[in-house]
Design a protein around this motif. Structure first.
Motif, mmCIF file in Angstrom:
data_model
loop_
_atom_site.group_PDB
_atom_site.id
_atom_site.type_symbol
_atom_site.label_atom_id
_atom_site.label_comp_id
_atom_site.label_asym_id
_atom_site.label_seq_id
_atom_site.Cartn_x
_atom_site.Cartn_y
_atom_site.Cartn_z
ATOM 1 N N MET A 62 -15.575 -0.957 -20.144
ATOM 2 C CA MET A 62 -16.790 -0.481 -19.480
ATOM 3 C C MET A 62 -17.540 -1.628 -18.797
ATOM 4 S SD MET A 62 -18.246 2.649 -21.818
ATOM 5 C CE MET A 62 -17.964 1.943 -23.440
ATOM 6 N N HIS A 63 -17.551 -2.805 -19.421
ATOM 7 C CA HIS A 63 -18.187 -3.968 -18.787
ATOM 8 C C HIS A 63 -17.454 -4.350 -17.499
ATOM 9 C CE1 HIS A 63 -21.197 -4.743 -21.779
ATOM 10 N NE2 HIS A 63 -20.307 -4.892 -22.739
ATOM 11 N N ARG A 64 -16.137 -4.343 -17.541
ATOM 12 C CA ARG A 64 -15.352 -4.649 -16.338
ATOM 13 C C ARG A 64 -15.616 -3.632 -15.233
ATOM 14 N NH1 ARG A 64 -9.669 -4.407 -18.348
ATOM 15 N NH2 ARG A 64 -9.176 -4.209 -16.147
ATOM 16 N N ILE A 65 -15.630 -2.363 -15.605
ATOM 17 C CA ILE A 65 -15.885 -1.314 -14.614
ATOM 18 C C ILE A 65 -17.281 -1.482 -14.012
ATOM 19 C CG2 ILE A 65 -16.186 1.165 -14.281
ATOM 20 C CD1 ILE A 65 -14.004 1.543 -16.491
ATOM 21 N N ASP A 66 -18.261 -1.808 -14.845
ATOM 22 C CA ASP A 66 -19.623 -2.037 -14.343
ATOM 23 C C ASP A 66 -19.650 -3.160 -13.313
ATOM 24 O OD1 ASP A 66 -20.821 -0.035 -15.817
ATOM 25 O OD2 ASP A 66 -21.485 -1.378 -17.424
ATOM 26 N N ARG A 81 -17.861 4.820 -11.065
ATOM 27 C CA ARG A 81 -18.791 5.635 -11.868
ATOM 28 C C ARG A 81 -18.026 6.645 -12.722
ATOM 29 N NH1 ARG A 81 -22.205 5.614 -7.199
ATOM 30 N NH2 ARG A 81 -21.376 7.639 -6.615
ATOM 31 N N ARG A 82 -17.018 7.294 -12.133
ATOM 32 C CA ARG A 82 -16.242 8.288 -12.887
ATOM 33 C C ARG A 82 -15.420 7.627 -13.995
ATOM 34 N NH1 ARG A 82 -15.928 10.562 -7.702
ATOM 35 N NH2 ARG A 82 -13.894 9.636 -7.288
ATOM 36 N N GLN A 83 -14.853 6.470 -13.701
ATOM 37 C CA GLN A 83 -14.105 5.761 -14.745
ATOM 38 C C GLN A 83 -15.040 5.364 -15.891
ATOM 39 O OE1 GLN A 83 -11.867 2.400 -13.324
ATOM 40 N NE2 GLN A 83 -10.435 3.665 -12.157
ATOM 41 N N HIS A 84 -16.213 4.879 -15.540
ATOM 42 C CA HIS A 84 -17.167 4.477 -16.585
ATOM 43 C C HIS A 84 -17.610 5.680 -17.415
ATOM 44 C CE1 HIS A 84 -20.839 3.105 -18.550
ATOM 45 N NE2 HIS A 84 -20.305 1.905 -18.467
#
Length: 105
Positions: A62-66, A81-84
């Protein structure tokens, strides 16, 4: 149970067009596979946690996706956003699984 039902019926998010989003897509798919242990618990009562620290894996993901989402634009921002959101839901489902199936005091 509501989060499980949502996760079980939610389509898996796409991978986007960048190398980074494709990597997070692959890692999210791996995490999703580990989380299938929840299905065995719900359907058959078998409590067997994933062989990895799935919560730590999801937190890092989640940190990487952010970070990716902060610099992404257009469709890739929506993909991030959808991946997170999917990773967050998976985190919730797995936490509830651990609480329900873990040692009862």
């Amino acid at each position: 149970m509501d989060s499980y039902t949502l996760w079980y019926s939610l389509p898996f998010p796409s991978g986007g067009s960048t190398k980074d989003l494709k990597a997070t897509y692959a890692d999210l798919a791996e995490a999703d596979e580990y989380a299938t242990t929840v299905i065995r618990f719900v359907e058959r009562g078998i409590f067997k946690p994933a062989p990895v620290d799935l919560l730590a894996m999801l937190e890092e993901l989640m940190h990487r996706i952010d970070r990716i989402g902060d610099t992404a634009s257009g469709d890739d921002k929506a993909v991030a956003r959808r991946q997170h959101a999917y990773a967050s839901l998976l985190d919730l489902v797995y936490r509830q699984f651990l609480e329900e199936g873990g040692p009862q005091e």
